[in-house]
Design a protein around this motif. Structure first.
Motif, PDB file in Angstrom:
ATOM      1  N   LEU A 129       0.816  -1.212   0.000  1.00  0.00           N
ATOM      2  CA  LEU A 129       0.000   0.000   0.000  1.00  0.00           C
ATOM      3  C   LEU A 129       0.854   1.269   0.000  1.00  0.00           C
ATOM      4  CD1 LEU A 129      -2.886  -1.131   2.349  1.00  0.00           C
ATOM      5  CD2 LEU A 129      -3.082  -0.481  -0.057  1.00  0.00           C
ATOM      6  N   THR A 130       2.169   1.086  -0.025  1.00  0.00           N
ATOM      7  CA  THR A 130       3.085   2.198  -0.281  1.00  0.00           C
ATOM      8  C   THR A 130       3.829   1.823  -1.557  1.00  0.00           C
ATOM      9  OG1 THR A 130       3.338   2.533   2.104  1.00  0.00           O
ATOM     10  CG2 THR A 130       4.948   3.621   0.685  1.00  0.00           C
ATOM     11  N   PRO A 131       3.203   2.025  -2.701  1.00  0.00           N
ATOM     12  CA  PRO A 131       3.746   1.473  -3.942  1.00  0.00           C
ATOM     13  C   PRO A 131       5.175   1.913  -4.237  1.00  0.00           C
ATOM     14  CG  PRO A 131       1.957   3.036  -4.370  1.00  0.00           C
ATOM     15  CD  PRO A 131       1.928   2.746  -2.923  1.00  0.00           C
ATOM     16  N   CYS A 132       5.554   3.093  -3.799  1.00  0.00           N
ATOM     17  CA  CYS A 132       6.919   3.572  -4.043  1.00  0.00           C
ATOM     18  C   CYS A 132       7.958   2.789  -3.247  1.00  0.00           C
ATOM     19  CB  CYS A 132       7.023   5.056  -3.694  1.00  0.00           C
ATOM     20  SG  CYS A 132       5.916   6.102  -4.660  1.00  0.00           S
ATOM     21  N   ASN A 133       7.516   2.078  -2.200  1.00  0.00           N
ATOM     22  CA  ASN A 133       8.428   1.329  -1.329  1.00  0.00           C
ATOM     23  C   ASN A 133       8.283  -0.182  -1.483  1.00  0.00           C
ATOM     24  OD1 ASN A 133       8.666   3.949  -0.403  1.00  0.00           O
ATOM     25  ND2 ASN A 133       8.704   3.404   1.750  1.00  0.00           N
ATOM     26  N   ALA A 134       7.463  -0.632  -2.407  1.00  0.00           N
ATOM     27  CA  ALA A 134       7.136  -2.056  -2.497  1.00  0.00           C
ATOM     28  C   ALA A 134       8.351  -2.919  -2.795  1.00  0.00           C
ATOM     29  CB  ALA A 134       6.068  -2.272  -3.572  1.00  0.00           C
ATOM     30  N   HIS A 135       9.401  -2.364  -3.391  1.00  0.00           N
ATOM     31  CA  HIS A 135      10.590  -3.141  -3.747  1.00  0.00           C
ATOM     32  C   HIS A 135      11.603  -3.230  -2.613  1.00  0.00           C
ATOM     33  CE1 HIS A 135      11.750   1.010  -4.179  1.00  0.00           C
ATOM     34  NE2 HIS A 135      13.014   0.678  -4.373  1.00  0.00           N
ATOM     35  N   LEU A 136      11.328  -2.622  -1.472  1.00  0.00           N
ATOM     36  CA  LEU A 136      12.335  -2.563  -0.415  1.00  0.00           C
ATOM     37  C   LEU A 136      12.598  -3.910   0.240  1.00  0.00           C
ATOM     38  CD1 LEU A 136      11.629   0.891   1.271  1.00  0.00           C
ATOM     39  CD2 LEU A 136      13.413   0.285  -0.369  1.00  0.00           C
ATOM     40  N   ASP A 137      11.686  -4.871   0.099  1.00  0.00           N
ATOM     41  CA  ASP A 137      11.988  -6.221   0.595  1.00  0.00           C
ATOM     42  C   ASP A 137      13.187  -6.808  -0.158  1.00  0.00           C
ATOM     43  OD1 ASP A 137      10.082  -6.396   2.611  1.00  0.00           O
ATOM     44  OD2 ASP A 137       8.532  -7.155   1.259  1.00  0.00           O
ATOM     45  N   GLU A 138      13.226  -6.592  -1.466  1.00  0.00           N
ATOM     46  CA  GLU A 138      14.376  -7.057  -2.257  1.00  0.00           C
ATOM     47  C   GLU A 138      15.646  -6.323  -1.835  1.00  0.00           C
ATOM     48  OE1 GLU A 138      15.832  -7.507  -6.924  1.00  0.00           O
ATOM     49  OE2 GLU A 138      14.211  -6.129  -6.406  1.00  0.00           O
ATOM     50  N   VAL A 139      15.535  -5.016  -1.642  1.00  0.00           N
ATOM     51  CA  VAL A 139      16.697  -4.235  -1.223  1.00  0.00           C
ATOM     52  C   VAL A 139      17.206  -4.713   0.133  1.00  0.00           C
ATOM     53  CG1 VAL A 139      17.507  -1.911  -0.635  1.00  0.00           C
ATOM     54  CG2 VAL A 139      15.952  -2.230  -2.569  1.00  0.00           C
ATOM     55  N   SER A 140      16.271  -5.032   1.034  1.00  0.00           N
ATOM     56  CA  SER A 140      16.673  -5.459   2.379  1.00  0.00           C
ATOM     57  C   SER A 140      17.464  -6.770   2.343  1.00  0.00           C
ATOM     58  CB  SER A 140      15.447  -5.608   3.287  1.00  0.00           C
ATOM     59  OG  SER A 140      14.667  -6.731   2.936  1.00  0.00           O
ATOM     60  N   ARG A 141      17.166  -7.630   1.360  1.00  0.00           N
ATOM     61  CA  ARG A 141      17.914  -8.890   1.259  1.00  0.00           C
ATOM     62  C   ARG A 141      19.379  -8.615   0.919  1.00  0.00           C
ATOM     63  NH1 ARG A 141      12.850 -10.649  -0.783  1.00  0.00           N
ATOM     64  NH2 ARG A 141      13.421 -10.281  -2.976  1.00  0.00           N
ATOM     65  N   SER A 142      19.628  -7.615   0.088  1.00  0.00           N
ATOM     66  CA  SER A 142      21.016  -7.247  -0.206  1.00  0.00           C
ATOM     67  C   SER A 142      21.692  -6.630   1.011  1.00  0.00           C
ATOM     68  CB  SER A 142      21.065  -6.271  -1.392  1.00  0.00           C
ATOM     69  OG  SER A 142      20.689  -6.915  -2.590  1.00  0.00           O
TER      70      SER A 142
END
Length: 569
Positions: A46-59
């Motif tokens: 529901l925060t579409p601009c942040n939806a990819h941060l799960d992938e970033v957090s894995r790095s």
């Protein structure tokens, strides 16, 4: 002793409980003194601009593990500017408070702050400042440029432009709808120099990111590479006990203000930087933005003040290339999370496209920083972004057309009988922190349809609310005190003459002081002010400060540190 050792060290019952419940894959040596690093993650569908941060957090986690630390995912309150009502700003302080409490309450030694959308990076920085454990930011990055009808389309800015064309009758509603999928082309936040881009870049100017990461487009693989390196850095921060209070000093805020002006950044950065400084106890005032930044040239030709978009800025050399042009204005001693001064990273920062990043000698505008206005309409100040305004309107005198609420505005703005001309000044009140509540992005009021049809595309507008960082126009914002807090904006009437003189830093209504003081505030405006009875909204309205101090809650100013004195069992 590390904070985590206060939980996990020892052989008593409480230590056993803390360790045992974490032994779901963690080996015994995870509790031998290794740094435990939280990843405060604002990812949300529901925060579409942040939806990819799960992938970033894995790095990030990979980097933490590589450096010998323990990576721990910590989902935190996420605010999607495009989704939540009445405004994400209503919950910025709540998010900061909740994140602060979770950072303090948990057995962690440091934190990586993952944010993107407008309020998430400010809330994360406010929280980290209040707890003051080692912290570093990973900005989520902007989306890629979309195109529509063969030309680049800036998200946010394009909405304001195209919607006015629909209202003017020069674009069909069907064509407007076709632009939606073109505008939002990829993961990431707005690709204009809106609030999200601005705060990601200013987090780096403050020294709170791995140098060189800010502005990396969200889909770019180099963001994941930098996220990995940030995880490694987070462990080093804990080992060196380098805390936000050592990085975000008054000198760092000076650098952020210079960067804000050179980039043509969002006016929303003013309330966010003031709020972050308030958590640190750093003396920062509204006047500092004018004193430090107003004479700084605009060097970045980026929407909404210019032509290009964020991935153009990145390929042209990025933030460091911009800051190299104004290096003499930066504090040479302000450090980053690496321990090195920010300016030490500017030696090798070439500009690859002089159309996007102008030379200091040939700026887009010679003086483009935030201007702070005072007068009998704004005793505690108001702000305007000259870079996004029409130059001819920066000195203007015209009759007010007053709206008592956003609902009143929407009901009457397109009325053919509205007494408005291109010289009128649109005044909207009841949109400040207390009045709305939450100080929404409604100040860039759509122009009257009948004037749009005549070709008018800008007018002077005055409001106690905020404007989207993606927006543009000659708009006076953050008028303080707001109408709902007893400000004189509540007493303005349609037909009063409003004077705007940016060069003289003046915003006034041409009424004798005694007459203005004797006027009764608008009862129609008062009837529309927020009157919550419970929950966060009531706490917010009862304790929120005004825009000139950052619109933080009065009980959250300053910090409480990281100590927790009592056990949980």
């Amino acid at each position: 002793m590390r904070r985590s050792a206060e939980w996990y060290g020892g052989d008593d019952r409480n230590s056993y409980i803390h360790r045992a419940w974490m032994r779901r894959g963690l080996p015994a040596d995870a509790f031998d003194g290794r740094p435990h690093i939280a990843m405060a993650n604002t990812a949300s569908d529901l925060t579409p601009c942040n939806a990819h941060l799960d992938e970033v957090s894995r790095s990030v986690a990979d980097g933490i593990h590589q450096a010998g630390g323990i990576a721990l995912n910590l989902p935190v309150v996420s605010l999607g500017e495009t989704q939540v009502r009445p405004t994400a700003m209503l919950w910025r302080n709540m998010a900061a408070m909740a994140i602060e409490e979770m950072l303090r309450a948990n057995p962690i030694d440091g934190v990586v702050l993952l944010g993107g959308c407008d309020k998430t990076i400010p809330a994360l920085l406010m929280a980290a400042a209040s707890v003051d454990i080692p912290a570093v930011v990973v900005p989520g990055g902007p989306m890629l440029t979309g195109t529509f009808r063969g030309v680049p389309l800036g998200c946010g800015t394009g909405v304001w432009q195209l919607s006015e064309e629909v209202r003017a009758g020069t674009m069909s509603a069907a064509e407007f709808q076709r632009s939606e999928s073109s505008m939002i082309r990829s993961r990431g936040h707005c690709n204009t120099m809106g609030t999200a881009s601005t705060m990601g870049l200013l987090a780096e100017a403050l020294g709170m990111t791995l140098p060189g990461i800010a502005g990396t487009p969200a889909p770019d693989s180099r963001l994941l590479e930098a996220a990995h390196a940030t995880g490694v850095l987070a462990v080093d921060l804990v080992d060196r006990e380098r805390r936000p209070s050592a990085v975000m000093t008054r000198e760092s805020f000076r650098n952020a203000i210079v960067a804000l002006a050179a980039l043509g950044g969002s006016t929303n950065a003013v309330v966010h930087l003031l709020a972050i400084a308030g958590r640190l106890g750093v003396a920062l005032s509204l006047d500092d933005f004018d004193r430090i930044g107003s004479g700084v040239p605009l060097l970045v030709d980026l929407q909404p003040a210019g032509r290009f978009l964020m991935d153009d800025l990145y390929r042209a050399g990025g933030l460091h290339a911009v800051l190299r042009e104004v290096r003499d204005l930066l504090d040479p001693d302000a450090i980053t999370v690496t321990g090195r001064p920010l300016v030490s990273y500017l030696d090798d920062a070439p500009v690859y496209d002089r159309e996007v990043i102008r030379a200091r000698e040939t700026p887009l505008q010679p003086e483009a920083g935030i201007a702070v206005l005072y007068g009998n309409l704004a005793p505690d100040g108001a702000v305007i972004k000259p870079a996004a305004a029409t130059p001819a309107l920066l000195s203007h005198r015209g009759p007010a057309v007053v709206f008592d609420s956003i609902e009143d505005f929407h009901a009457r703005i397109d009325d053919p009988a509205l007494p408005v001309t291109p010289d009128s000044v649109l005044v909207l009140r009841g949109c400040g922190p207390k009045g709305y509540p939450g100080m929404p992005e409604v100040s860039n009021m759509p122009l009257p349809a009948k004037l749009l049809a005549e070709g008018v595309r800008d007018m002077v507008r005055v409001c106690d609310g905020r404007m989207s960082g993606t927006a543009y126009g000659t708009v006076v914002l953050h008028v303080a005190p707001e109408a709902a807090a007893g400000g004189p904006l509540a007493k303005v009437r349609t037909g009063d003459i409003i004077v705007l003189d940016v060069a003289k830093r003046r915003l006034a209504v041409e009424i004798p002081d005694d007459e203005l003081a004797a006027r009764v505030p608008s009862p129609e405006a008062a009837a529309a002010y927020a009157a919550p009875r419970r929950g966060w909204e009531k706490l917010y309205v009862d304790t929120v400060g005004q825009a000139d101090t950052g619109a933080d809650q009065d009980f959250l100013l300053g910090s409480s540190g990281w100590h927790v004195s009592r056990e949980s069992h």
